[in-house]
Write an enzyme that holds these catalytic residues in place. Sequence first.
Site, PDB file in Angstrom:
ATOM      1  N   SER A  93     -21.991 -32.339 -55.976  1.00 40.17           N
ATOM      2  CA  SER A  93     -21.688 -32.638 -57.389  1.00 40.17           C
ATOM      3  C   SER A  93     -20.686 -31.603 -57.885  1.00 40.17           C
ATOM      4  CB  SER A  93     -22.977 -32.522 -58.212  1.00 40.17           C
ATOM      5  OG  SER A  93     -22.681 -32.479 -59.589  1.00 40.17           O
ATOM      6  N   TYR A 106     -30.637 -27.716 -59.906  1.00 38.20           N
ATOM      7  CA  TYR A 106     -29.713 -28.777 -59.499  1.00 38.20           C
ATOM      8  C   TYR A 106     -28.381 -28.179 -59.050  1.00 38.20           C
ATOM      9  CZ  TYR A 106     -27.063 -33.123 -59.515  1.00 38.20           C
ATOM     10  OH  TYR A 106     -26.279 -34.197 -59.136  1.00 38.20           O
TER      11      TYR A 106
HETATM   12  N1  LIG Z   1     -24.342 -40.253 -61.046  1.00 41.27           N
HETATM   13  C1  LIG Z   1     -23.746 -39.097 -61.268  1.00 41.27           C
HETATM   14  O1  LIG Z   1     -23.174 -38.843 -62.368  1.00 41.27           O
HETATM   15  C2  LIG Z   1     -23.717 -38.042 -60.174  1.00 41.27           C
HETATM   16  C3  LIG Z   1     -22.834 -36.971 -60.317  1.00 41.27           C
HETATM   17  C4  LIG Z   1     -22.768 -36.022 -59.326  1.00 41.27           C
HETATM   18  C5  LIG Z   1     -23.562 -36.124 -58.201  1.00 41.27           C
HETATM   19  N2  LIG Z   1     -24.420 -37.172 -58.081  1.00 41.27           N
HETATM   20  C6  LIG Z   1     -25.257 -37.229 -56.864  1.00 41.27           C
HETATM   21  O2  LIG Z   1     -25.077 -38.494 -56.256  1.00 41.27           O
HETATM   22  C7  LIG Z   1     -26.220 -38.772 -55.446  1.00 41.27           C
HETATM   23  C8  LIG Z   1     -26.635 -40.209 -55.673  1.00 41.27           C
HETATM   24  O3  LIG Z   1     -27.131 -40.337 -56.987  1.00 41.27           O
HETATM   25  P1  LIG Z   1     -26.792 -41.599 -57.924  1.00 41.27           P
HETATM   26  O4  LIG Z   1     -25.835 -41.158 -58.933  1.00 41.27           O
HETATM   27  O5  LIG Z   1     -26.461 -42.787 -57.098  1.00 41.27           O
HETATM   28  O6  LIG Z   1     -28.186 -41.759 -58.668  1.00 41.27           O
HETATM   29  P2  LIG Z   1     -29.288 -42.897 -58.538  1.00 41.27           P
HETATM   30  O7  LIG Z   1     -28.690 -44.229 -58.856  1.00 41.27           O
HETATM   31  O8  LIG Z   1     -30.456 -42.410 -59.351  1.00 41.27           O
HETATM   32  O9  LIG Z   1     -29.652 -42.876 -56.977  1.00 41.27           O
HETATM   33  C9  LIG Z   1     -30.349 -41.806 -56.409  1.00 41.27           C
HETATM   34  C10 LIG Z   1     -30.812 -42.217 -55.039  1.00 41.27           C
HETATM   35  O10 LIG Z   1     -31.568 -41.132 -54.456  1.00 41.27           O
HETATM   36  C11 LIG Z   1     -32.768 -41.669 -53.957  1.00 41.27           C
HETATM   37  N3  LIG Z   1     -33.846 -40.669 -54.003  1.00 41.27           N
HETATM   38  C12 LIG Z   1     -34.193 -39.839 -55.010  1.00 41.27           C
HETATM   39  N4  LIG Z   1     -35.280 -39.125 -54.682  1.00 41.27           N
HETATM   40  C13 LIG Z   1     -35.623 -39.513 -53.421  1.00 41.27           C
HETATM   41  C14 LIG Z   1     -36.662 -39.167 -52.523  1.00 41.27           C
HETATM   42  N5  LIG Z   1     -37.606 -38.262 -52.852  1.00 41.27           N
HETATM   43  N6  LIG Z   1     -36.714 -39.756 -51.314  1.00 41.27           N
HETATM   44  C15 LIG Z   1     -35.786 -40.682 -50.967  1.00 41.27           C
HETATM   45  N7  LIG Z   1     -34.784 -41.076 -51.770  1.00 41.27           N
HETATM   46  C16 LIG Z   1     -34.714 -40.502 -52.984  1.00 41.27           C
HETATM   47  C17 LIG Z   1     -33.099 -42.831 -54.867  1.00 41.27           C
HETATM   48  O11 LIG Z   1     -33.992 -43.700 -54.220  1.00 41.27           O
HETATM   49  P3  LIG Z   1     -34.968 -44.649 -55.106  1.00 41.27           P
HETATM   50  O12 LIG Z   1     -34.049 -45.563 -55.874  1.00 41.27           O
HETATM   51  O13 LIG Z   1     -35.797 -45.316 -54.076  1.00 41.27           O
HETATM   52  O14 LIG Z   1     -35.709 -43.724 -56.004  1.00 41.27           O
HETATM   53  C18 LIG Z   1     -31.719 -43.438 -55.074  1.00 41.27           C
HETATM   54  O15 LIG Z   1     -31.391 -44.289 -54.006  1.00 41.27           O
HETATM   55  C19 LIG Z   1     -27.279 -37.744 -55.805  1.00 41.27           C
HETATM   56  O16 LIG Z   1     -27.344 -36.768 -54.779  1.00 41.27           O
HETATM   57  C20 LIG Z   1     -26.748 -37.119 -57.097  1.00 41.27           C
HETATM   58  O17 LIG Z   1     -27.176 -35.770 -57.240  1.00 41.27           O
HETATM   59  C21 LIG Z   1     -24.518 -38.136 -59.045  1.00 41.27           C
END
Ligand SMILES: NC(=O)c1ccc[n+]([C@@H]2O[C@H](COP(=O)([O-])OP(=O)(O)OC[C@H]3O[C@@H](n4cnc5c(N)ncnc54)[C@H](OP(=O)(O)O)[C@@H]3O)[C@@H](O)[C@H]2O)c1
Length: 213
Positions: A93, A106
Amino acid sequence: MQRKFNVNAQVFPADLSDPTQVKRLETQVAEIGDLEILINNAGFGVPGKFVEIQAERNAEMIQVHILATVRLCRAALPGMISRGRGSIINVSSIAAFMATPRNATYSATKAYLNVFSEALQDELKGTGIRVQALCPGLTHTEFHDHPGYEDYKRRIPEFFWMQAEDVVRESLDALKKGRVICIPGFKNRLIVAIIRNWLGALAAKALAARLRQ
Ligand SMILES: NC(=O)c1ccc[n+]([C@@H]2O[C@H](COP(=O)([O-])OP(=O)(O)OC[C@H]3O[C@@H](n4cnc5c(N)ncnc54)[C@H](OP(=O)(O)O)[C@@H]3O)[C@@H](O)[C@H]2O)c1
């Protein structure tokens, strides 16, 4: 999915906050004979002051972001090295570049992923394996639907957000070019450049303080 994209797909569900399930997944990953790419994407945020967040949630975050990633990389790499090809994307991130109050664990876990990925790529020079730490900024996913993030979409202008498809496109382009730290989006690269400059860091802190009010 198999029919739509004409690929061989298998699903291994696992709760990555549970070390026993990660251990099982490690074995499954190590046994995939033709693993082309490992994407450590799972992650979540728990915004709030460190002392006010349940200790268990902080530990789970370290387990999911760091320990699961490290173990899965370790499981995938011997096969990739023997085949002389493969890619790993660790989803970090832009928070990795900021010591962010109310997101202490985080941002620290994401900083770990950046340093880990850079060191790993250095060690893997000449093996044909590429490693990337993907550092998105605000992206439209379900991330901000979770408790504590309710007002992000309302308070942060659309200008600062990216679509997930654009993040993926930039990540895959950067992978081809062998860029280890990938910050998708010009605006995010500008934000990181500003934060890395001390005057910009002060302005970013003032802005973060205003957002917290
Ligand atoms: N969206 C943003 O603005 C942003 C910005 C910077 C970085 N990121 C990073 O991008 C990555 C993906 O996040 P996203 O934005 O796509 O958010 P998201 O839509 O909430 O997806 C998060 C994913 O992580 C999985 N996950 C969370 N806890 C878990 C666990 N204990 N075991 C297995 N799977 C788990 C979730 O699975 P379930 O659906 O089954 O819970 C989901 O598939 C993350 O690492 C996040 O830190 C996001």
